[in-house]
Scaffold this motif. Structure first.
Motif, mmCIF file in Angstrom:
data_model
loop_
_atom_site.group_PDB
_atom_site.id
_atom_site.type_symbol
_atom_site.label_atom_id
_atom_site.label_comp_id
_atom_site.label_asym_id
_atom_site.label_seq_id
_atom_site.Cartn_x
_atom_site.Cartn_y
_atom_site.Cartn_z
ATOM 1 N N GLU A 152 -14.357 20.091 101.663
ATOM 2 C CA GLU A 152 -13.767 21.356 102.104
ATOM 3 C C GLU A 152 -12.503 21.113 102.922
ATOM 4 N N GLN A 153 -12.553 20.119 103.805
ATOM 5 C CA GLN A 153 -11.399 19.820 104.643
ATOM 6 C C GLN A 153 -10.238 19.313 103.799
ATOM 7 N N GLU A 154 -10.540 18.455 102.840
ATOM 8 C CA GLU A 154 -9.498 17.894 101.983
ATOM 9 C C GLU A 154 -8.806 18.984 101.169
ATOM 10 N N GLU A 155 -9.584 19.904 100.619
ATOM 11 C CA GLU A 155 -9.005 20.994 99.832
ATOM 12 C C GLU A 155 -8.105 21.874 100.693
ATOM 13 N N ALA A 156 -8.553 22.167 101.911
ATOM 14 C CA ALA A 156 -7.769 23.019 102.808
ATOM 15 C C ALA A 156 -6.449 22.349 103.189
ATOM 16 N N LEU A 157 -6.493 21.052 103.472
ATOM 17 C CA LEU A 157 -5.277 20.335 103.857
ATOM 18 C C LEU A 157 -4.310 20.221 102.683
ATOM 19 N N GLU A 158 -4.844 20.029 101.491
ATOM 20 C CA GLU A 158 -3.977 19.926 100.317
ATOM 21 C C GLU A 158 -3.242 21.239 100.058
ATOM 22 N N GLN A 159 -3.891 22.355 100.342
ATOM 23 C CA GLN A 159 -3.240 23.654 100.172
ATOM 24 C C GLN A 159 -2.048 23.789 101.118
ATOM 25 N N GLU A 160 -2.232 23.358 102.363
ATOM 26 C CA GLU A 160 -1.134 23.435 103.328
ATOM 27 C C GLU A 160 -0.028 22.441 102.975
ATOM 28 N N GLU A 161 -0.430 21.264 102.518
ATOM 29 C CA GLU A 161 0.564 20.255 102.151
ATOM 30 C C GLU A 161 1.398 20.719 100.961
ATOM 31 N N GLU A 162 0.760 21.415 100.039
ATOM 32 C CA GLU A 162 1.478 21.919 98.865
ATOM 33 C C GLU A 162 2.584 22.889 99.284
#
Length: 347
Positions: free
Chosen positions: A191-201
């Motif tokens: 869950e944390q990885e998916e959330a961070l990837e969204q912000e990084e995108e």
């Protein structure tokens, strides 16, 4: 044959493209954590630091600094209180907020007509360092839980050998708790990885297209190396031929991405690099399923052998049935691993 495969795997670790050396994050002192009743002092201090920082770039980098502190808090909480601690959710939520705020600062600056490409590049690099630190934090906890699990399994075997039924039941309960913690840890990490990837995108969209594509290719290559390390034993013992076939699919996609990159089609190169990375993630999922199925099969086999030794035929027959089901699950997992790499071709 095993030696040949070992050499082939080793060659796969040689990077095709050389990039600049990336900094390794040294986490700050966590200080107070969300588990403390005085945690509000920490949040107040950060609010004041943000209030007295006026430069937009400085504000963005400050959010990354705060994110590093949240990662340090997550590390301490996992080590001292475990994955079920309430403070862990607080630290993770604040981590997402910090990185989201950093992305929003860049977006606002661009809306004002500012050239944010350099800032976006710098922030993306900071994101990568934070992501790696967070990944290592979760890995450390996973290794700790895995060690506890293996220790409990050894104690269970010993208790069964001595015929201590009560001790076996107690240890099995503890083992079940450890497995539940591992599953919860995996969920929180995902869950944390998916959330961070969204912000990084969001940040990557503001980067120079060439640098963005180069970063995507680099991340795909790094992901492959990580999975090879995790599955190296499977490959070298002769049972990883299917996995190697899936890696060949990845290599094909990545080669196409590099061809487009050389032709200055940076958008297409990034898309193919992302597809290659997605293919690796599916391989990793299939490999995890296979490992779990084999572990279950081994546990049932040990229990079956113990029951047979004691002459409990009825229980042995039940375990024989479960063992057959476990073997069937193993075969299904192996089939899933074989077919994972072919999904994109079918599409």
């Amino acid at each position: 044959m095993k030696i040949i495969k070992f050499v082939l795997v080793s060659l796969l670790f040689i990077p095709v493209v050389t990039f600049a050396h990336e900094p390794v994050m040294v986490l700050p002192n966590a200080g107070l954590t969300p588990e403390s009743p005085f945690y509000f002092i920490d949040t107040l201090g950060e609010a004041l630091r943000e209030f007295f920082t006026f430069n937009p770039g400085g504000k963005a980098h400050l959010q990354v600094d705060f994110a590093a502190e949240r990662i340090a808090e997550i590390k301490i909480i996992l080590e001292t209180r475990g994955v079920q601690a309430k403070g862990l959710d607080v630290a993770q939520a604040r981590l997402r907020e910090h990185l989201g705020d950093a992305a929003e600062i860049i977006i606002r600056q661009k809306s004002k007509g500012k050239d944010v490409r350099e800032l976006a590049k710098s922030m993306s690099e900071d994101f990568d360092v934070n992501k790696e630190a967070l990944k290592q934090t979760f890995k450390e906890q996973q290794r700790s839980l895995e060690a506890k699990k293996e220790e409990l399994k050894a104690k269970i075997r010993e208790a069964r050998h001595t015929g201590d039924t009560a001790q076996v039941e107690t240890l099995l309960h503890e083992l079940s708790e450890i497995k539940a913690q591992k599953e919860l840890l995996d969920i929180k990490e995902e869950e944390q990885e998916e959330a961070l990837e969204q912000e990084e995108e969001k940040i990557e969209r503001e980067m120079d297209k060439k640098e963005d594509a180069e970063k995507a290719i680099k991340e795909a290559e790094e992901e492959k190396q990580e999975i090879l390390i995790a599955t190296g034993i499977v490959v070298m013992d002769g049972s990883g031929d299917d996995a190697m076939a899936q890696f060949a699919k990845f290599d094909q996609l990545l080669a196409q991405a590099k061809e487009l990159f050389a032709k200055e089609n940076y958008v297409g190169a990034k898309q193919l690099a992302k597809q290659a990375k997605d293919a690796l993630e599916k391989i990793e999922e299939a490999t995890d399923d296979l490992d779990e199925a084999k572990e279950k099969e081994e546990e049932l086999k040990e229990e079956q052998e113990e029951q047979v030794r004691k002459g409990i035929e009825e229980e042995a027959r039940r375990l024989e049935k479960e063992l057959k089901e476990a073997k069937k699950a193993t075969r299904k997992a192996e089939e899933k691993l074989r077919t994972t790499g072919n999904e994109k071709e079918d599409d």
